[in-house]
Write a protein that holds these residues in place. Structure first.
Motif, PDB file in Angstrom:
ATOM      1  N   GLY A  39      21.805  -8.707  -7.610  1.00  0.00           N
ATOM      2  CA  GLY A  39      22.945  -9.582  -7.956  1.00  0.00           C
ATOM      3  C   GLY A  39      23.506 -10.216  -6.821  1.00  0.00           C
ATOM      4  N   GLY A  40      23.628 -11.666  -7.120  1.00  0.00           N
ATOM      5  CA  GLY A  40      24.288 -12.355  -5.803  1.00  0.00           C
ATOM      6  C   GLY A  40      23.355 -12.694  -4.834  1.00  0.00           C
ATOM      7  N   THR A  62      17.084 -10.651 -11.771  1.00  0.00           N
ATOM      8  CA  THR A  62      17.809 -11.270 -10.843  1.00  0.00           C
ATOM      9  C   THR A  62      18.918 -12.075 -11.504  1.00  0.00           C
ATOM     10  N   LEU A  63      20.347 -11.681 -11.032  1.00  0.00           N
ATOM     11  CA  LEU A  63      21.473 -12.403 -11.469  1.00  0.00           C
ATOM     12  C   LEU A  63      22.077 -13.141 -10.273  1.00  0.00           C
ATOM     13  N   THR A  64      22.764 -14.408 -11.014  1.00  0.00           N
ATOM     14  CA  THR A  64      23.373 -15.244 -10.012  1.00  0.00           C
ATOM     15  C   THR A  64      24.829 -14.719  -9.757  1.00  0.00           C
ATOM     16  N   VAL A  65      25.342 -15.375  -8.651  1.00  0.00           N
ATOM     17  CA  VAL A  65      26.884 -14.875  -8.525  1.00  0.00           C
ATOM     18  C   VAL A  65      27.717 -15.465  -9.999  1.00  0.00           C
ATOM     19  N   GLU A  66      27.515 -16.313 -10.516  1.00  0.00           N
ATOM     20  CA  GLU A  66      28.185 -16.528 -11.689  1.00  0.00           C
ATOM     21  C   GLU A  66      28.011 -15.391 -12.723  1.00  0.00           C
ATOM     22  N   ASP A  67      26.786 -15.013 -12.921  1.00  0.00           N
ATOM     23  CA  ASP A  67      26.638 -13.709 -13.799  1.00  0.00           C
ATOM     24  C   ASP A  67      27.316 -12.592 -13.495  1.00  0.00           C
ATOM     25  N   PHE A  96      29.223 -19.412  -0.834  1.00  0.00           N
ATOM     26  CA  PHE A  96      29.256 -19.389  -2.360  1.00  0.00           C
ATOM     27  C   PHE A  96      28.967 -17.855  -2.936  1.00  0.00           C
ATOM     28  N   GLY A  97      29.499 -16.988  -2.268  1.00  0.00           N
ATOM     29  CA  GLY A  97      29.487 -15.468  -2.932  1.00  0.00           C
ATOM     30  C   GLY A  97      30.616 -15.229  -3.981  1.00  0.00           C
ATOM     31  N   ILE A  98      30.623 -14.153  -4.423  1.00  0.00           N
ATOM     32  CA  ILE A  98      31.401 -13.674  -5.409  1.00  0.00           C
ATOM     33  C   ILE A  98      32.984 -13.335  -4.663  1.00  0.00           C
ATOM     34  N   GLY A  99      33.889 -13.137  -5.226  1.00  0.00           N
ATOM     35  CA  GLY A  99      35.239 -13.117  -4.799  1.00  0.00           C
ATOM     36  C   GLY A  99      35.663 -11.607  -4.913  1.00  0.00           C
ATOM     37  N   ALA A 100      36.418 -11.104  -3.837  1.00  0.00           N
ATOM     38  CA  ALA A 100      36.904  -9.787  -3.909  1.00  0.00           C
ATOM     39  C   ALA A 100      37.119  -8.912  -5.191  1.00  0.00           C
ATOM     40  N   ALA A 101      38.114  -9.743  -5.703  1.00  0.00           N
ATOM     41  CA  ALA A 101      38.610  -9.350  -7.184  1.00  0.00           C
ATOM     42  C   ALA A 101      37.607  -9.119  -8.336  1.00  0.00           C
ATOM     43  N   GLU A 102      36.812 -10.187  -8.289  1.00  0.00           N
ATOM     44  CA  GLU A 102      35.503 -10.085  -9.047  1.00  0.00           C
ATOM     45  C   GLU A 102      34.547  -9.064  -9.048  1.00  0.00           C
ATOM     46  N   LEU A 103      34.281  -8.907  -7.605  1.00  0.00           N
ATOM     47  CA  LEU A 103      33.561  -7.493  -7.211  1.00  0.00           C
ATOM     48  C   LEU A 103      33.983  -6.255  -7.508  1.00  0.00           C
ATOM     49  N   VAL A 104      35.068  -6.230  -7.462  1.00  0.00           N
ATOM     50  CA  VAL A 104      35.962  -4.866  -7.770  1.00  0.00           C
ATOM     51  C   VAL A 104      35.814  -4.769  -9.292  1.00  0.00           C
ATOM     52  N   ALA A 105      35.961  -5.695 -10.036  1.00  0.00           N
ATOM     53  CA  ALA A 105      36.014  -5.434 -11.457  1.00  0.00           C
ATOM     54  C   ALA A 105      34.769  -5.335 -12.189  1.00  0.00           C
ATOM     55  N   LEU A 106      33.805  -5.848 -11.390  1.00  0.00           N
ATOM     56  CA  LEU A 106      32.086  -5.493 -11.783  1.00  0.00           C
ATOM     57  C   LEU A 106      31.768  -4.104 -11.496  1.00  0.00           C
ATOM     58  N   ILE A 107      32.225  -3.720 -10.178  1.00  0.00           N
ATOM     59  CA  ILE A 107      31.778  -2.318  -9.916  1.00  0.00           C
ATOM     60  C   ILE A 107      32.511  -1.114 -10.897  1.00  0.00           C
TER      61      ILE A 107
END
Length: 285
Positions: free
Chosen positions: A158-159, A178-183, A225-236
């Motif tokens: 991912g990412g 393989t997943l994109t940052v948007e995914d 062009f990486g993921i944001g911190a809030a989005e990463l925390v929500a994903l995990i």
């Protein structure tokens, strides 16, 4: 059970100009972890020799790999390994694979796939070979054996945003998900990819360079062009709510100065808290 934190201040797998800062980063995180459930792995200060393996600093990496494995053998349940560079995840995945009896998927959140071999690596840095070692390919003593390795079809990347030719060949030949940052911004997409592996337990590896550099300053390999911190925390948190974790790792924190480390720690500890959100032992700050 709450996680046991295993801190591995390894820097020898990195070829960044800030490689030694990975040890400082791991030590900085250590200061905010609960001492009663944290174990520090001793990492030699010397760089080490390649010994003809094609892996820079191989001799020291092998010593740290064995020491980390010995520590993990004493962990009663699951471990959250704190690097250091990405190479610290190899022993951590081996431990998780043993705990899950091989029924394990690996979610690799990273700007890089880390799928090079000693022969294909443009740098010789083990950090860029870590996931390939996890599937069982690589230098003796670093690559996982038949009992602990993870099959390519059990990987979800991912990412990733920087892929070498051999890494692309491996991904294409093995159909690695393989997943994109948007995914990553849609946890349901990630969960579906993990479900498609057929595994019942997950190991989550977070190289902090999966984040956009605007979210974290202390990155040895900042990639836009990486993921944001809030989005990463929500994903995990969503992944942890869906799957039992057999283990997890955080790698890639390389602060420029102690003061800079303090600025980044709140974000990193939010990631720690997300990874431990399925237990009663989440770290907070």
């Amino acid at each position: 059970m709450p996680a046991t934190f295993v801190v591995v201040p390894q820097w020898q797998g990195s070829v960044s100009s800030r490689a030694m800062s990975h040890a400082d980063g791991a030590t900085a995180i250590l200061g905010d972890l609960p001492s009663s459930s944290t174990i520090l792995v001793e990492v030699p200060t010397e760089a080490g020799e390649s010994l003809g393996t094609g892996v820079l600093r191989y001799s020291t990496l092998l010593r740290v790999r064995n020491r980390t494995a010995e520590v993990l053998e004493r962990v009663p349940d699951w471990a959250l390994t704190i690097g250091g560079d990405c190479g610290a995840s190899v022993a951590a995945v081996a431990h998780a694979s043993t705990r899950s009896s091989g029924d394990l998927a690996v979610l690799w959140l990273d700007a890089h796939p880390d799928l090079n071999t000693p022969e294909s690596s443009p740098s010789g840095g083990f950090g860029g070979m870590t996931l390939r070692a996890i599937v069982g390919d690589g230098a003796d003593g670093l690559a996982l054996d038949a009992d602990t390795r993870v099959a390519p079809e059990r990987l979800v990347l991912g990412g990733i945003r920087a892929i070498d030719d051999e890494e692309r060949r491996f991904i294409d030949d093995h159909g690695v998900a393989t997943l994109t940052v948007e995914d990553l911004s849609d946890p349901s997409v990630v969960i579906a990819a993990l479900e498609a592996t057929g595994a019942s337990q997950v190991f989550v590896h977070v190289d902090l360079d999966v984040l956009d550099p605007s979210a974290l300053a202390g990155l040895s390999y900042p990639m836009p062009f990486g993921i944001g911190a809030a989005e990463l925390v929500a994903l995990i948190r969503a992944v942890v709510a869906r799957f039992p974790l057999a283990g997890a790792a955080i790698a890639g924190f390389a602060p420029a100065t102690p003061d800079a480390a303090e600025d980044d720690l709140p974000t990193i500890l939010r990631v720690v808290g997300a990874l431990t959100s399925g237990t009663d032992g989440a770290a907070t700050r």
